[in-house]
Design a protein around this motif. Structure first.
Motif, mmCIF file in Angstrom:
data_model
loop_
_atom_site.group_PDB
_atom_site.id
_atom_site.type_symbol
_atom_site.label_atom_id
_atom_site.label_comp_id
_atom_site.label_asym_id
_atom_site.label_seq_id
_atom_site.Cartn_x
_atom_site.Cartn_y
_atom_site.Cartn_z
ATOM 1 N N MET A 1 23.968 -36.622 -5.195
ATOM 2 C CA MET A 1 23.814 -38.252 -5.012
ATOM 3 C C MET A 1 24.191 -38.861 -6.451
ATOM 4 N N ALA A 2 23.688 -38.113 -7.574
ATOM 5 C CA ALA A 2 24.128 -38.557 -8.781
ATOM 6 C C ALA A 2 25.542 -38.601 -9.020
ATOM 7 N N LEU A 3 26.192 -37.406 -8.635
ATOM 8 C CA LEU A 3 27.422 -37.241 -8.645
ATOM 9 C C LEU A 3 28.204 -38.175 -8.009
ATOM 10 N N ARG A 4 27.852 -38.620 -6.631
ATOM 11 C CA ARG A 4 28.443 -39.551 -5.953
ATOM 12 C C ARG A 4 28.500 -40.926 -6.717
ATOM 13 N N ALA A 5 27.358 -41.151 -7.181
ATOM 14 C CA ALA A 5 26.832 -42.490 -7.671
ATOM 15 C C ALA A 5 27.906 -42.553 -9.038
ATOM 16 N N MET A 6 28.075 -41.652 -9.741
ATOM 17 C CA MET A 6 28.968 -41.581 -10.964
ATOM 18 C C MET A 6 30.536 -41.665 -10.569
ATOM 19 N N GLY A 7 30.956 -41.212 -9.341
ATOM 20 C CA GLY A 7 32.166 -40.924 -8.840
ATOM 21 C C GLY A 7 32.424 -42.593 -8.575
ATOM 22 N N LEU A 8 31.684 -43.103 -7.793
ATOM 23 C CA LEU A 8 31.482 -44.490 -7.279
ATOM 24 C C LEU A 8 31.738 -45.510 -8.517
ATOM 25 N N LEU A 9 31.165 -45.371 -9.439
ATOM 26 C CA LEU A 9 31.453 -46.067 -10.809
ATOM 27 C C LEU A 9 32.734 -45.932 -11.181
ATOM 28 N N VAL A 10 33.248 -44.729 -11.451
ATOM 29 C CA VAL A 10 34.527 -44.464 -11.712
ATOM 30 C C VAL A 10 35.491 -45.266 -11.081
ATOM 31 N N ALA A 11 35.316 -44.999 -9.605
ATOM 32 C CA ALA A 11 36.352 -45.645 -8.795
ATOM 33 C C ALA A 11 36.409 -46.966 -8.830
ATOM 34 N N PHE A 12 35.358 -47.836 -8.902
ATOM 35 C CA PHE A 12 35.376 -49.235 -9.345
ATOM 36 C C PHE A 12 36.018 -49.610 -10.221
ATOM 37 N N TRP A 13 35.797 -49.001 -11.433
ATOM 38 C CA TRP A 13 36.622 -49.375 -12.702
ATOM 39 C C TRP A 13 38.051 -49.026 -12.688
ATOM 40 N N LEU A 14 38.355 -48.004 -12.127
ATOM 41 C CA LEU A 14 40.022 -47.519 -11.732
ATOM 42 C C LEU A 14 40.435 -48.796 -10.856
ATOM 43 N N ALA A 15 39.841 -49.231 -9.972
ATOM 44 C CA ALA A 15 40.302 -50.195 -8.864
ATOM 45 C C ALA A 15 40.544 -51.635 -9.914
ATOM 46 N N VAL A 16 39.442 -51.844 -10.497
ATOM 47 C CA VAL A 16 39.764 -53.266 -11.557
ATOM 48 C C VAL A 16 41.025 -52.745 -12.328
ATOM 49 N N VAL A 17 40.801 -51.801 -13.108
ATOM 50 C CA VAL A 17 42.078 -51.608 -13.978
ATOM 51 C C VAL A 17 43.434 -51.698 -13.083
ATOM 52 N N LEU A 18 43.493 -51.047 -11.840
ATOM 53 C CA LEU A 18 44.889 -51.295 -11.228
ATOM 54 C C LEU A 18 45.181 -52.685 -10.747
ATOM 55 N N VAL A 19 43.904 -53.159 -10.380
ATOM 56 C CA VAL A 19 44.400 -54.627 -9.834
ATOM 57 C C VAL A 19 44.793 -55.641 -11.037
ATOM 58 N N VAL A 20 44.137 -55.422 -12.059
ATOM 59 C CA VAL A 20 44.255 -56.356 -13.257
ATOM 60 C C VAL A 20 45.765 -55.911 -13.784
ATOM 61 N N GLY A 21 46.008 -54.794 -14.181
ATOM 62 C CA GLY A 21 46.940 -54.002 -14.696
ATOM 63 C C GLY A 21 48.357 -54.118 -13.847
ATOM 64 N N GLY A 22 48.109 -54.189 -12.318
ATOM 65 C CA GLY A 22 49.275 -54.409 -11.645
ATOM 66 C C GLY A 22 49.816 -55.794 -11.806
ATOM 67 N N THR A 174 28.998 -52.805 -3.558
ATOM 68 C CA THR A 174 27.713 -52.853 -4.345
ATOM 69 C C THR A 174 26.499 -52.326 -3.564
ATOM 70 N N ALA A 175 26.291 -52.916 -2.167
ATOM 71 C CA ALA A 175 25.356 -52.345 -1.198
ATOM 72 C C ALA A 175 25.497 -51.002 -0.940
ATOM 73 N N TYR A 176 26.624 -50.441 -1.035
ATOM 74 C CA TYR A 176 26.699 -48.847 -0.670
ATOM 75 C C TYR A 176 26.411 -48.153 -1.796
ATOM 76 N N TYR A 177 26.749 -48.739 -3.236
ATOM 77 C CA TYR A 177 26.207 -48.247 -4.365
ATOM 78 C C TYR A 177 25.112 -48.064 -4.645
ATOM 79 N N LEU A 178 24.146 -49.070 -4.335
ATOM 80 C CA LEU A 178 22.730 -49.394 -4.492
ATOM 81 C C LEU A 178 22.075 -48.473 -3.538
ATOM 82 N N ARG A 179 22.545 -48.157 -2.398
ATOM 83 C CA ARG A 179 21.931 -47.062 -1.557
ATOM 84 C C ARG A 179 22.038 -45.687 -2.325
ATOM 85 N N VAL A 180 23.155 -45.511 -2.344
ATOM 86 C CA VAL A 180 23.338 -44.006 -3.214
ATOM 87 C C VAL A 180 22.543 -43.831 -4.467
ATOM 88 N N ALA A 181 22.433 -45.048 -5.374
ATOM 89 C CA ALA A 181 21.838 -44.916 -6.602
ATOM 90 C C ALA A 181 20.240 -44.682 -6.182
#
Length: 407
Positions: A1-22, A174-181
């Motif tokens: 679960m800890a690794l999944r939470a970290m993966g979700l954080l990384v995925a969120f930031w990648l999505a933001v970077v792709l949207v803004v960068g795009g 956020t709701a899914y991340y909070l459950r995993v966290a």
């Protein structure tokens, strides 16, 4: 679960970077090509700017207070728990408003103030041992993700409508991340603990909303808030005479003192009142506000004059289907405000439940009868006038919005 939470954080930031960068890349290409479509993309810019601002905003620190060495018995419990688990004892113990015992870092233990009021020392020891034995990878990063995503979700909810497309996605993520966290940072409650954490959390939330905030509109806070929470606990979850973990605190570090330190500066400056006075102040404030609305600038005597002349409709709620019932209800509000002003009626705290109405002479039955007669289809207001005079209410009574200090 800890690794999944970290993966979700990384995925969120990648999505933001792709949207803004795009967006930036597309705008640059279209501008170079002198395309009119670049102007259409600029419409999206304010929304992206607000999103980035939300992502970069900083949250204020969570209010905590540091436990001093004076609370030797609580420190002894923490050190004993650390020895039992076989780990190094925390160098800092802090209190917050949560309903949990948690490790904020390897050397900093945080204990919830309401928890100290709800559990006995043995149960607290179990919770401390469990918290000290939990070794969650990436704990600080996951906890930061909880605060960060919650803050971003809440910030976007208050921004203009051009961010509407991003809100559902961020809210669901956020709701899914909070459950995993939560699964990553917590373990199931020990069988040795004889209380349900969810129940305590529910009662604490109820206490804050219904009781601790009872006098806020009237401008007062409870003088002994945690004593009130203990009363609510005793009413809902009988605790008996067994000592609570709060007894481990030093004499100068009571739960009420800790609760006060967790308030804002503005709240700490507010005047205090005991629970019964607080109940009376809050209910007087509400009934006074309602009476002002009903009378609309009239005195009580003038309102009774109009009733005596057969004018019921002026006192009824606009659009009421049952005029007599509406007049009876609204007249009772005004009379209650008048009798409260002279001390014939007052309120006292009831645990659990809303404040309880206490009526002195001439008594609740006489008041009810007089109101029924005054609010009838053919009003008879003389009994109510006489009752008000005997009670000391002047004919020119008007509700006063500004409440006085506790009487």
């Amino acid at each position: 679960m800890a690794l999944r939470a970290m993966g979700l954080l990384v995925a969120f930031w990648l999505a933001v970077v792709l949207v803004v960068g795009g967006f930036v890349a597309a705008e640059a290409v279209l501008c170079v090509a002198m395309s009119p479509a670049s102007l259409a993309l600029l419409v999206v810019a304010p929304g992206l700017a607000t999103l980035v601002t939300a992502l970069c905003s900083r949250a204020g620190p969570t209010p905590t207070i540091r436990l001093t060495p004076a609370s030797t018995r609580l420190w002894e419990l923490v050190h004993s728990a650390a020895d039992d688990v076989g780990v190094e004892a925390p160098t800092s113990v802090q209190l917050d408003a949560g309903v949990a015992v948690r490790l904020a870092s390897r050397r900093r233990l945080v204990i919830g103030v309401p928890l100290l009021a709800a559990v006995n020392p043995g149960q607290l020891s179990v919770l401390v041992r469990r918290a000290l034995s939990e070794d969650v990878r990436f704990r600080p990063a996951i906890a930061w993700g909880v605060r960060f995503l919650s803050r971003t979700r809440d910030t976007l909810a208050r921004t203009p409508r051009w961010n509407a497309p991003a809100r559902p996605a961020v809210r669901a993520f956020t709701a899914y991340y909070l459950r995993v966290a939560e699964q990553a940072l917590t373990t199931s409650d020990s069988a040795e603990v004889r209380w349900e954490r969810e129940v305590i959390e529910e009662l604490w939330e109820l206490f804050l909303v219904r009781y601790a905030a009872l006098g806020l509109r009237a401008g007062f806070l409870p003088a002994r808030p945690m004593a009130g929470f203990r009363r609510l606990l005793d009413a809902e979850l009988p605790l008996g005479d067994e000592a609570r973990a709060s007894a481990l605190l030093a004499e100068g570090e009571t739960l009420d003192h800790a609760f006060a330190q967790l308030l804002s500066e503005e709240q700490r400056a507010m005047p205090r009142a005991d629970w019964d006075t607080l109940a009376d102040l809050s209910q007087r404030h509400e009934v006074t506000r309602s009476a002002l609305e009903v009378l609309g600038g009239l005195t009580l005597g003038a309102a009774l004059d109009r009733l005596a002349a057969g004018e019921l409709a002026f006192l009824a709620k606009p659009g009421a289907t049952d005029v007599v019932a509406s007049v009876r209800y609204r007249l009772a509000l005004v009379v209650t405000a008048a009798l409260a002003d002279v001390g014939v009626v007052r309120w006292r705290m009831a645990w659990p439940g809303p404040p309880e109405l206490v009526v002195d002479d001439p008594g609740a039955e006489a008041i009810t009868t007089a109101l029924d007669e005054a609010a009838a289809l053919t009003p008879e207001v003389l009994p109510l006038r006489m009752l008000l005079v005997v009670s000391g209410v002047p004919p020119d009574f008007r509700p006063v919005r500004q409440l006085s200090s506790p009487r």
